[in-house]
Design a protein around this motif. Structure first.
Motif, PDB file in Angstrom:
ATOM      1  N   GLN A  69       0.834  -1.207   0.000  1.00  0.00           N
ATOM      2  CA  GLN A  69       0.000   0.000   0.000  1.00  0.00           C
ATOM      3  C   GLN A  69       0.868   1.255   0.000  1.00  0.00           C
ATOM      4  OE1 GLN A  69      -3.042  -0.371  -0.673  1.00  0.00           O
ATOM      5  NE2 GLN A  69      -2.999  -2.603  -0.413  1.00  0.00           N
ATOM      6  N   THR A  70       0.227   2.403  -0.210  1.00  0.00           N
ATOM      7  CA  THR A  70       0.977   3.660  -0.289  1.00  0.00           C
ATOM      8  C   THR A  70       0.301   4.756   0.533  1.00  0.00           C
ATOM      9  OG1 THR A  70      -0.249   4.299  -2.264  1.00  0.00           O
ATOM     10  CG2 THR A  70       1.870   3.235  -2.627  1.00  0.00           C
ATOM     11  N   GLY A  96     -10.091   3.415   3.752  1.00  0.00           N
ATOM     12  CA  GLY A  96      -8.679   3.303   3.347  1.00  0.00           C
ATOM     13  C   GLY A  96      -7.783   4.099   4.286  1.00  0.00           C
ATOM     14  N   GLY A  98      -4.911   3.356   5.645  1.00  0.00           N
ATOM     15  CA  GLY A  98      -3.492   3.289   5.280  1.00  0.00           C
ATOM     16  C   GLY A  98      -2.612   3.685   6.453  1.00  0.00           C
ATOM     17  N   SER A  99      -1.784   4.707   6.244  1.00  0.00           N
ATOM     18  CA  SER A  99      -0.878   5.187   7.293  1.00  0.00           C
ATOM     19  C   SER A  99      -1.610   5.971   8.379  1.00  0.00           C
ATOM     20  CB  SER A  99       0.160   6.109   6.664  1.00  0.00           C
ATOM     21  OG  SER A  99      -0.478   7.295   6.209  1.00  0.00           O
ATOM     22  N   GLN A 102      -4.081  10.928   6.165  1.00  0.00           N
ATOM     23  CA  GLN A 102      -5.313  11.640   5.784  1.00  0.00           C
ATOM     24  C   GLN A 102      -6.277  11.693   6.973  1.00  0.00           C
ATOM     25  OE1 GLN A 102      -6.938  12.668   2.193  1.00  0.00           O
ATOM     26  NE2 GLN A 102      -7.672  13.770   3.983  1.00  0.00           N
ATOM     27  N   GLU A 117     -10.056   0.256   7.379  1.00  0.00           N
ATOM     28  CA  GLU A 117      -8.893  -0.244   6.642  1.00  0.00           C
ATOM     29  C   GLU A 117      -8.995  -1.763   6.573  1.00  0.00           C
ATOM     30  OE1 GLU A 117      -6.082   0.855   4.899  1.00  0.00           O
ATOM     31  OE2 GLU A 117      -5.922  -1.310   4.693  1.00  0.00           O
ATOM     32  N   ILE A 118      -8.832  -2.295   5.367  1.00  0.00           N
ATOM     33  CA  ILE A 118      -9.031  -3.732   5.194  1.00  0.00           C
ATOM     34  C   ILE A 118      -7.807  -4.553   5.612  1.00  0.00           C
ATOM     35  CG2 ILE A 118      -8.322  -4.037   2.774  1.00  0.00           C
ATOM     36  CD1 ILE A 118     -11.192  -5.519   2.568  1.00  0.00           C
ATOM     37  N   VAL A 119      -6.616  -3.956   5.583  1.00  0.00           N
ATOM     38  CA  VAL A 119      -5.404  -4.679   6.001  1.00  0.00           C
ATOM     39  C   VAL A 119      -5.235  -4.483   7.514  1.00  0.00           C
ATOM     40  CG1 VAL A 119      -2.901  -4.898   5.735  1.00  0.00           C
ATOM     41  CG2 VAL A 119      -4.328  -4.335   3.746  1.00  0.00           C
ATOM     42  N   ASP A 144     -14.067  -4.195   5.773  1.00  0.00           N
ATOM     43  CA  ASP A 144     -14.296  -3.942   4.352  1.00  0.00           C
ATOM     44  C   ASP A 144     -15.111  -2.674   4.127  1.00  0.00           C
ATOM     45  OD1 ASP A 144     -14.827  -3.959   1.696  1.00  0.00           O
ATOM     46  OD2 ASP A 144     -15.961  -5.831   1.701  1.00  0.00           O
ATOM     47  N   GLY A 145     -14.466  -1.684   3.539  1.00  0.00           N
ATOM     48  CA  GLY A 145     -15.099  -0.392   3.298  1.00  0.00           C
ATOM     49  C   GLY A 145     -16.293  -0.431   2.359  1.00  0.00           C
ATOM     50  N   THR A 161     -10.095   6.559  -0.164  1.00  0.00           N
ATOM     51  CA  THR A 161      -8.721   6.767  -0.647  1.00  0.00           C
ATOM     52  C   THR A 161      -8.126   5.523  -1.298  1.00  0.00           C
ATOM     53  OG1 THR A 161      -7.644   6.295   1.465  1.00  0.00           O
ATOM     54  CG2 THR A 161      -8.345   8.555   1.106  1.00  0.00           C
ATOM     55  N   MET A 216      -9.530  -0.415  -4.638  1.00  0.00           N
ATOM     56  CA  MET A 216     -10.265  -0.826  -3.439  1.00  0.00           C
ATOM     57  C   MET A 216     -10.561  -2.305  -3.636  1.00  0.00           C
ATOM     58  SD  MET A 216     -13.458   1.171  -1.819  1.00  0.00           S
ATOM     59  CE  MET A 216     -14.558   0.421  -0.633  1.00  0.00           C
ATOM     60  N   VAL A 217     -10.050  -3.138  -2.731  1.00  0.00           N
ATOM     61  CA  VAL A 217     -10.140  -4.577  -2.988  1.00  0.00           C
ATOM     62  C   VAL A 217     -11.578  -5.045  -2.848  1.00  0.00           C
ATOM     63  CG1 VAL A 217      -7.736  -4.951  -2.307  1.00  0.00           C
ATOM     64  CG2 VAL A 217      -9.568  -5.338  -0.647  1.00  0.00           C
TER      65      VAL A 217
HETATM   66  N1  SAH Z   1      -5.255   7.632   3.058  1.00  0.00           N
HETATM   67  C1  SAH Z   1      -4.106   6.766   3.113  1.00  0.00           C
HETATM   68  C2  SAH Z   1      -3.771   6.202   1.762  1.00  0.00           C
HETATM   69  C3  SAH Z   1      -4.076   4.787   1.787  1.00  0.00           C
HETATM   70  S1  SAH Z   1      -3.873   3.848   0.299  1.00  0.00           S
HETATM   71  C4  SAH Z   1      -2.933   7.493   3.714  1.00  0.00           C
HETATM   72  O1  SAH Z   1      -3.012   8.711   3.913  1.00  0.00           O
HETATM   73  O2  SAH Z   1      -1.940   6.835   4.042  1.00  0.00           O
HETATM   74  C5  SAH Z   1      -5.444   3.028   0.298  1.00  0.00           C
HETATM   75  C6  SAH Z   1      -5.754   2.120   1.461  1.00  0.00           C
HETATM   76  O3  SAH Z   1      -7.034   1.548   1.213  1.00  0.00           O
HETATM   77  C7  SAH Z   1      -4.795   0.941   1.617  1.00  0.00           C
HETATM   78  O4  SAH Z   1      -4.249   0.953   2.903  1.00  0.00           O
HETATM   79  C8  SAH Z   1      -5.687  -0.276   1.387  1.00  0.00           C
HETATM   80  O5  SAH Z   1      -5.322  -1.397   2.175  1.00  0.00           O
HETATM   81  C9  SAH Z   1      -7.060   0.249   1.749  1.00  0.00           C
HETATM   82  N2  SAH Z   1      -8.177  -0.509   1.161  1.00  0.00           N
HETATM   83  C10 SAH Z   1      -8.242  -1.109  -0.051  1.00  0.00           C
HETATM   84  N3  SAH Z   1      -9.446  -1.699  -0.224  1.00  0.00           N
HETATM   85  C11 SAH Z   1     -10.164  -1.464   0.913  1.00  0.00           C
HETATM   86  C12 SAH Z   1     -11.475  -1.826   1.346  1.00  0.00           C
HETATM   87  N4  SAH Z   1     -12.314  -2.556   0.587  1.00  0.00           N
HETATM   88  N5  SAH Z   1     -11.878  -1.408   2.554  1.00  0.00           N
HETATM   89  C13 SAH Z   1     -11.071  -0.668   3.359  1.00  0.00           C
HETATM   90  N6  SAH Z   1      -9.817  -0.298   3.005  1.00  0.00           N
HETATM   91  C14 SAH Z   1      -9.358  -0.689   1.793  1.00  0.00           C
END
Ligand code: SAH
Length: 221
Positions: A69-70, A96, A98-99, A102, A117-119, A144-145, A161, A216-217
């Motif tokens: 991820q980023t 999402g 992530g870190s 945001q 966040e899914i991870v 799951d978002g 995101t 988005m997975v």
């Molecule tokens: N806003 C983050 C950017 C995250 S990148 C930041 O500022 O760091 C997008 C993120 O969305 C990833 O961490 C990814 O794991 C998450 N993601 C992907 N599919 C998702 C889903 N179905 N539900 C929730 N999160 C998801």
């Protein structure tokens, strides 16, 4: 030796690096909302990236945060936040985490932020980081978002995101009348979409500009 000391000290002048990021990448490119600029100035982006990449934290591009991820490019975070139009007291859903960068920006602008966040390890790390920063108006959930956060709906603002192929119906349903959603939408070709739900619940949408986000997975079938 002297050189190393000097360059190390310069590299760790985070406040100066952040100030120049805000001036050069945001103000010069037209980000104008004072509250958004203030939140960017107050959020230590270098604490949201892996230690080995900290010196690049304020550069004009996304960075890897692990698990494939980023963290988004700083300008994109600023622009999406400005488009979202968060007002003090707003209840915001973020998909999402992530870190959590945001999320931290949103927490400085909104009443309360719910972030999914899914991870799972990313969700845990982000939650710990946000807590350590003293941001108490944030809740992070591993999940799951595509389903949104029905227990807390409806939301004044929703920001996504990661890019879904189409706008997820559950998220549109969880948006308040009079609310706004900002999301990257598409597959290989993605655009940033702004959705407004009017007071009668009618949806209006417009596209802003092309973007590149991680997908988005898909939810489990
Ligand atoms: N806003 C983050 C950017 C995250 S990148 C930041 O500022 O760091 C997008 C993120 O969305 C990833 O961490 C990814 O794991 C998450 N993601 C992907 N599919 C998702 C889903 N179905 N539900 C929730 N999160 C998801």
């Amino acid at each position: 030796m002297t050189l190393c000391v000097a360059s190390c000290a310069a590299a760790q002048n985070w406040d100066a690096m952040r100030e120049s990021m805000v001036r050069e990448q945001m103000e010069r490119r037209g980000i104008r909302t004072p509250a958004v600029l203030k939140a960017l100035r107050e959020t230590p982006r270098h604490l949201f990236v892996p230690e080995a990449l900290r010196r690049s934290a304020y550069n004009d591009h996304p960075l890897p945060i692990g698990h494939g991820q980023t963290i988004s490019q700083p300008y994109i975070v600023a622009s999406m936040t400005e488009l979202l139009g968060v007002r003090p007291g707003d209840k915001v859903l973020e998909i999402g985490t992530g870190s959590g960068y945001q999320t931290a920006i949103l927490a400085r602008l909104a009443g309360r932020v719910y972030s999914m966040e899914i991870v799972e390890p990313l969700a845990k790390e982000a939650a710990a980081r946000l807590k350590e920063m003293g941001l108490r108006n944030v809740e992070v959930r591993a999940g799951d978002g595509y389903r949104g956060w029905p227990e807390e709906a409806p939301f004044d603002r929703i920001i996504v995101t990661a890019a879904p192929p189409e706008l997820p119906p559950a998220l549109l349903a969880q948006l308040k009348n009079g609310g706004r959603l900002v999301a990257p939408v598409g597959r290989e070709w993605q655009e940033l979409v702004v959705v407004d739900k009017d007071l009668d619940g009618r949806i209006r949408q417009r596209t802003e500009y092309p973007v590149v986000f991680v997908p988005m997975v898909p939810r489990a079938k």
